[in-house]
Design a protein around this motif. Structure first.
Motif, short mmCIF file in Angstrom:
data_model
loop_
_atom_site.label_atom_id
_atom_site.label_comp_id
_atom_site.label_asym_id
_atom_site.label_seq_id
_atom_site.Cartn_x
_atom_site.Cartn_y
_atom_site.Cartn_z
N ASN A 25 63.27 -10.73 17.56
CA ASN A 25 63.17 -12.08 16.97
C ASN A 25 64.18 -12.21 15.85
OD1 ASN A 25 60.85 -13.19 18.33
ND2 ASN A 25 59.58 -11.80 17.12
N LYS A 56 52.25 -15.63 7.58
CA LYS A 56 52.66 -15.47 8.97
C LYS A 56 54.12 -15.95 9.17
CE LYS A 56 51.04 -16.77 13.52
NZ LYS A 56 50.18 -17.72 14.19
N CYS A 57 54.94 -15.03 9.65
CA CYS A 57 56.36 -15.30 9.95
C CYS A 57 57.22 -15.53 8.70
CB CYS A 57 56.52 -16.44 10.94
SG CYS A 57 55.82 -16.00 12.53
N GLN A 66 64.06 -8.78 13.70
CA GLN A 66 62.88 -7.95 13.94
C GLN A 66 62.96 -7.47 15.39
OE1 GLN A 66 59.18 -10.09 14.71
NE2 GLN A 66 58.15 -8.88 13.16
C1 MAN Z 1 55.39 -11.58 16.48
C2 MAN Z 1 56.00 -10.98 15.23
C3 MAN Z 1 55.03 -10.99 14.08
C4 MAN Z 1 54.47 -12.38 13.89
C5 MAN Z 1 53.92 -12.92 15.17
C6 MAN Z 1 53.48 -14.36 15.01
O1 MAN Z 1 54.39 -10.76 16.94
O2 MAN Z 1 57.12 -11.75 14.92
O3 MAN Z 1 55.65 -10.52 12.90
O4 MAN Z 1 53.46 -12.39 12.89
O5 MAN Z 1 54.90 -12.85 16.19
O6 MAN Z 1 52.94 -14.87 16.19
#
Ligand code: MAN
Length: 224
Positions: free
Chosen positions: A125, A184-185, A116
């Motif tokens: 990430n 989430k994640c 990402q």
């Molecule tokens: C980042 C990204 C998001 C995720 C948040 C979680 O902003 O990886 O997709 O939801 O972190 O804290």
């Protein structure tokens, strides 16, 4: 006493040798070195060169051995259906596809990593590395190859390690058609690929996969 020649890096050896020859000439003509000592010094240089060649040959052998090992591993994966019933996924090994969604660009490198990447800065990430195909499907079936799991990505703040479930279906292009984050994640990619365009009506284990299981011989194909 250690022989200096044996520790000189390749790149400096010629330079070192020219200086050595010059110095030996000078010391011999000045009567400081005797002929026998000169011969010994030259032997040293020959030994160092031979050792260098031997080291280079040893490195070539090591490189070849690792190529053999990784080729054998690939053949084994082809044999056990890891790359699809006809090895069609081998072509996609290392192929990366990506799509922009919201603030991020999502990249998927088949059998490698999912990532990402921020569209605002250079941060990114890891969403995990390839772990395997669908868990609850029979190996070799269409259902089995219709899902890939990427696991153990970057840790989510107050949450799990990031991961992706990729849902695959037949399509003309290898492309990500949607990205969502149902939990989430925990991401879900939908993607299409020609590798999943199976003959009409076939969803079960294909003959090639069944044959590969009982028959260790591998048929390697250059083309899809
Ligand atoms: C980042 C990204 C998001 C995720 C948040 C979680 O902003 O990886 O997709 O939801 O972190 O804290």
């Amino acid at each position: 006493m250690y022989r200096l020649e044996e520790y000189i890096p390749d790149s400096l050896f010629e330079y070192y040798d020219a200086i050595r020859v010059g110095l030996v000439d000078f010391l011999t003509s000045a009567g400081i070195l005797r002929k026998r000592e000169v011969e010994l010094a030259e032997d040293g240089a020959h030994v160092a060169k031979a050792r260098e060649r031997s080291n280079a040959a040893q490195r070539a052998v090591t490189d070849l051995q690792s190529t053999i090992t990784s080729t054998e591993q690939t053949l084994q994966k082809l044999n056990n259906g890891e790359f699809g019933p006809d090895g069609e996924w081998k072509k996609l090994d290392g192929t990366c596809i990506s799509t922009v969604s919201g603030d991020y660009t999502y990249e998927l490198c088949f059998f490698g990593r999912a990532t990402q990447k921020s569209n605002k800065d250079s941060s990114q990430n890891s969403l995990g590395s390839f772990e395997g195909w669908a868990e609850n499907a029979e190996k070799g079936t269409l259902e089995y190859y219709s899902k890939q799991r990427y696991r153990n990505g970057a840790k989510c703040w107050n949450g799990p390690f990031r991961s992706v479930n990729v849902e695959l279906s037949c399509g003309k292009e290898n492309e990500i058609t949607s990205v969502t984050e149902p939990e989430k994640c925990e991401y879900k990619f939908k993607a299409t690929t020609p590798a999943l365009c199976w003959p009409e009506g076939e969803t079960g284990k294909r003959p090639q996969a069944a044959q590969a299981e009982s028959e260790p011989e591998v048929e390697v194909k250059d083309e899809l």
